[in-house]
Each structure stands twice: as structure tokens, then as C-alpha cells.
Design a protein around this motif. Structure first.
Motif, mmCIF file in Angstrom:
data_model
loop_
_atom_site.group_PDB
_atom_site.id
_atom_site.type_symbol
_atom_site.label_atom_id
_atom_site.label_comp_id
_atom_site.label_asym_id
_atom_site.label_seq_id
_atom_site.Cartn_x
_atom_site.Cartn_y
_atom_site.Cartn_z
ATOM 1 N N GLY A 151 -3.884 -4.593 33.765
ATOM 2 C CA GLY A 151 -3.992 -3.399 32.938
ATOM 3 C C GLY A 151 -5.093 -2.473 33.413
ATOM 4 O O GLY A 151 -5.647 -2.628 34.498
ATOM 5 N N SER A 152 -5.431 -1.505 32.558
ATOM 6 C CA SER A 152 -6.372 -0.460 32.964
ATOM 7 C C SER A 152 -7.773 -0.649 32.392
ATOM 8 O O SER A 152 -8.628 0.212 32.572
ATOM 9 N N PHE A 153 -8.032 -1.767 31.723
ATOM 10 C CA PHE A 153 -9.339 -1.996 31.117
ATOM 11 C C PHE A 153 -10.425 -2.119 32.184
ATOM 12 O O PHE A 153 -10.261 -2.815 33.181
ATOM 13 N N VAL A 154 -11.559 -1.424 31.963
ATOM 14 C CA VAL A 154 -12.712 -1.482 32.863
ATOM 15 C C VAL A 154 -13.887 -2.045 32.056
ATOM 16 O O VAL A 154 -14.320 -1.425 31.085
ATOM 17 N N PRO A 155 -14.422 -3.215 32.444
ATOM 18 C CA PRO A 155 -15.476 -3.845 31.655
ATOM 19 C C PRO A 155 -16.821 -3.114 31.678
ATOM 20 O O PRO A 155 -17.624 -3.289 30.770
ATOM 21 N N TYR A 156 -17.079 -2.305 32.700
ATOM 22 C CA TYR A 156 -18.360 -1.613 32.813
ATOM 23 C C TYR A 156 -18.125 -0.221 33.368
ATOM 24 O O TYR A 156 -17.521 -0.062 34.440
ATOM 25 N N LEU A 157 -18.579 0.786 32.633
ATOM 26 C CA LEU A 157 -18.436 2.164 33.079
ATOM 27 C C LEU A 157 -19.719 2.909 32.718
ATOM 28 O O LEU A 157 -20.114 2.953 31.556
ATOM 29 N N TRP A 158 -20.386 3.461 33.735
ATOM 30 C CA TRP A 158 -21.612 4.227 33.538
ATOM 31 C C TRP A 158 -21.351 5.660 33.969
ATOM 32 O O TRP A 158 -20.703 5.905 34.999
ATOM 33 N N PHE A 168 -20.884 2.149 29.015
ATOM 34 C CA PHE A 168 -19.997 1.371 28.155
ATOM 35 C C PHE A 168 -19.809 0.024 28.835
ATOM 36 O O PHE A 168 -19.542 -0.041 30.036
ATOM 37 N N ALA A 169 -19.932 -1.052 28.084
ATOM 38 C CA ALA A 169 -19.707 -2.379 28.659
ATOM 39 C C ALA A 169 -19.056 -3.266 27.617
ATOM 40 O O ALA A 169 -19.390 -3.206 26.436
ATOM 41 N N ALA A 170 -18.108 -4.072 28.047
ATOM 42 C CA ALA A 170 -17.458 -5.066 27.189
ATOM 43 C C ALA A 170 -17.025 -6.213 28.087
ATOM 44 O O ALA A 170 -16.564 -5.998 29.213
ATOM 45 N N GLU A 171 -17.201 -7.417 27.608
ATOM 46 C CA GLU A 171 -16.881 -8.583 28.425
ATOM 47 C C GLU A 171 -15.405 -8.613 28.810
ATOM 48 O O GLU A 171 -15.036 -8.976 29.917
ATOM 49 N N ASN A 172 -14.551 -8.229 27.872
ATOM 50 C CA ASN A 172 -13.109 -8.210 28.116
ATOM 51 C C ASN A 172 -12.461 -7.335 27.053
ATOM 52 O O ASN A 172 -13.139 -6.741 26.232
ATOM 53 N N ASP A 173 -11.140 -7.265 27.066
ATOM 54 C CA ASP A 173 -10.428 -6.432 26.096
ATOM 55 C C ASP A 173 -9.871 -7.247 24.932
ATOM 56 O O ASP A 173 -8.925 -6.822 24.275
ATOM 57 N N ARG A 174 -10.472 -8.398 24.647
ATOM 58 C CA ARG A 174 -10.024 -9.217 23.521
ATOM 59 C C ARG A 174 -10.114 -8.400 22.232
ATOM 60 O O ARG A 174 -11.105 -7.750 21.956
ATOM 61 N N GLY A 175 -9.063 -8.437 21.452
ATOM 62 C CA GLY A 175 -9.028 -7.683 20.202
ATOM 63 C C GLY A 175 -8.440 -6.293 20.358
ATOM 64 O O GLY A 175 -8.123 -5.649 19.366
ATOM 65 N N TRP A 176 -8.308 -5.805 21.578
ATOM 66 C CA TRP A 176 -7.680 -4.506 21.794
ATOM 67 C C TRP A 176 -6.173 -4.707 21.818
ATOM 68 O O TRP A 176 -5.670 -5.729 22.306
ATOM 69 N N VAL A 177 -5.420 -3.746 21.332
ATOM 70 C CA VAL A 177 -3.968 -3.723 21.504
ATOM 71 C C VAL A 177 -3.718 -2.612 22.507
ATOM 72 O O VAL A 177 -3.957 -1.443 22.214
ATOM 73 N N THR A 178 -3.299 -3.000 23.683
ATOM 74 C CA THR A 178 -3.205 -2.011 24.760
ATOM 75 C C THR A 178 -1.755 -1.648 25.059
ATOM 76 O O THR A 178 -0.839 -2.416 24.803
ATOM 77 N N ASP A 179 -1.579 -0.468 25.622
ATOM 78 C CA ASP A 179 -0.278 0.046 26.029
ATOM 79 C C ASP A 179 -0.364 0.291 27.530
ATOM 80 O O ASP A 179 -1.249 1.022 27.979
ATOM 81 N N PRO A 180 0.518 -0.302 28.329
ATOM 82 C CA PRO A 180 0.434 -0.109 29.781
ATOM 83 C C PRO A 180 0.530 1.361 30.209
ATOM 84 O O PRO A 180 0.080 1.733 31.275
ATOM 85 N N GLN A 181 1.086 2.207 29.355
ATOM 86 C CA GLN A 181 1.227 3.620 29.686
ATOM 87 C C GLN A 181 0.006 4.450 29.290
ATOM 88 O O GLN A 181 -0.095 5.622 29.641
ATOM 89 N N VAL A 182 -0.918 3.852 28.530
ATOM 90 C CA VAL A 182 -2.089 4.590 28.045
ATOM 91 C C VAL A 182 -3.341 3.912 28.584
ATOM 92 O O VAL A 182 -3.583 2.741 28.313
ATOM 93 N N PRO A 183 -4.164 4.618 29.370
ATOM 94 C CA PRO A 183 -5.376 3.997 29.905
ATOM 95 C C PRO A 183 -6.360 3.619 28.806
ATOM 96 O O PRO A 183 -6.484 4.333 27.809
ATOM 97 N N CYS A 184 -7.037 2.495 28.986
ATOM 98 C CA CYS A 184 -8.019 2.042 27.994
ATOM 99 C C CYS A 184 -9.226 2.967 27.940
ATOM 100 O O CYS A 184 -9.776 3.195 26.868
#
Length: 196
Positions: A151-158, A168-184
Motif C-alpha cells: 500500500g501507500s502508507f509511509v511510516p515516517y515523513l518529515w 509525522f511518524a507511525a509504527e504501522n497503519d494498524r487501525g487505519w482502513v485504507t483504500d488502494p486508490q487513495v494515498p494514506c
């Protein structure tokens, strides 16, 4: 409604998010951070109430509150470390109607954010350099190099400049409901504002 950390001062709103952050004497945000809830084709900015500071020490502070936006409501917690790191946790109660999106927008001062660094799950593959030029969406998480992250999740973005910035930092996208057509995550330039 103010939190002072090492070399920074933060103005906090009813969602526990920042109305402003000042670093080296300059405000970094062009406007308050906001949470938007989209349901039934309408977007609404969520409103919150800071109910208490459950912890206040020289090296740590914890604020709590409630929020609502469209069909959603819940609670939030903001935990601060002395260096300016804030861990923001958003809790949502089940909604009676479908929710299309929940979006956190951080409006940065474009003039103070010419650089970016996006890290995924590899070394020597992560981009660090200029924020792409142009108006509208100039970057999104699908453009970040990756080895095995799906997917498009990025754990660290400065985003920032040599002396200051926001991460922005997050260990993972746990708890997110993601759509492959929409960037995280995405960077959207609107005139003098760069929205993360």
C-alpha cells in the motif's frame, strides 16, 4: 492551551492538535491542524473539547478530550514529551451511517517547507530532497520507495527546512482502513500553504 517544549511553543486546540507551533521564533503553520469527517458526500470539520490535563511535569504532559464531527464522535489523547514529540490517539465510536473518510490536515507555511524526507522499510532508498514543485497534490505516499510494505502508507515523513520542520511518524497503519486508490499521506500545495 500552550505547551512549551525544547526550543518550541505549541498552541493547542480542543482536539489536542496544534493551532500553531513556533520554532526559532517563526510560526510553522499557516492555520490550525484540522480533522475532517466526510459522510454522505459532505465534509465537516470536527470540533473538540479539551477536558483535562491528566499529567503535567517538566518532561511530560498528557491532555485528554472529546470530539465530534458529522456522524462520528469519540475521545482523544495527546501525550507530550519534552522534545516536542506528541503522540495523538483518536478513538471513534461506531457510527450509525457509513463514513467515507476521516482526514487529518496539517497546513504548513510553504515558504518554511522546501525540503522533505520520506522513509519506508529500506535503507539507501528513501527520498530526501526538495518538495516537488507545482500546485495541488505534489507528492503522495505511493511515490515513496519500498521493499515489502504493502500500500501507500509511509511510516515516517518529515517536511521543513534546515532549521525547523514537522515530522509525522507511525509504527504501522494498524487501525487505519485504507483504500488502494487513495494515498494514506499526501502533500498538497495551495498557494502559500503546503498541506500534509
Amino acid at each position: 492551551k500552550r505547551v512549551s517544549t525544547v526550543l518550541r511553543t505549541h498552541a493547542v486546540n480542543g482536539l489536542g492538535l496544534w493551532d500553531q507551533v513556533e520554532s526559532e521564533g517563526l510560526p510553522l503553520l499557516k492555520g490550525p491542524m484540522r480533522l475532517e469527517v466526510t459522510a454522505a458526500g459532505q465534509s465537516r470539520v470536527a470540533l473538540g473539547v479539551l477536558t483535562d490535563w491528566s499529567e503535567r511535569r517538566d518532561t511530560r504532559a498528557v491532555a485528554r478530550g472529546t470530539w465530534e464531527g458529522g456522524p462520528l464522535r469519540g475521545a482523544w489523547t495527546a501525550s507530550w514529551d519534552y522534545d516536542g514529540l506528541m503522540e495523538w490517539t483518536l478513538e471513534m465510536a461506531p457510527a450509525a451511517q457509513p463514513v467515507d473518510a476521516v482526514t487529518l490536515t496539517i497546513p504548513l507555511d510553504n515558504a518554511l517547507c522546501p525540503l522533505m524526507h520520506a522513509c519506508t522499510d529500506g535503507i539507501r532508498i528513501n527520498y530526501a530532497g526538495a518538495v516537488p514543485a507545482g500546485e495541488g497534490r505534489v507528492w503522495d505516499g505511493s511515490k515513496a520507495a519500498r521493499n515489502s510494505i504493502i500500500g501507500s502508507f509511509v511510516p515516517y515523513l518529515w517536511v521543513g527546512e534546515e532549521g525547523r520542520g514537522l515530522c509525522f511518524a507511525a509504527e504501522n497503519d494498524r487501525g487505519w482502513v485504507t483504500d488502494p486508490q487513495v494515498p494514506c499521506q499526501e502533500l498538497v500545495r495551495r498557494g502559500d500553504t503546503l498541506e500534509l
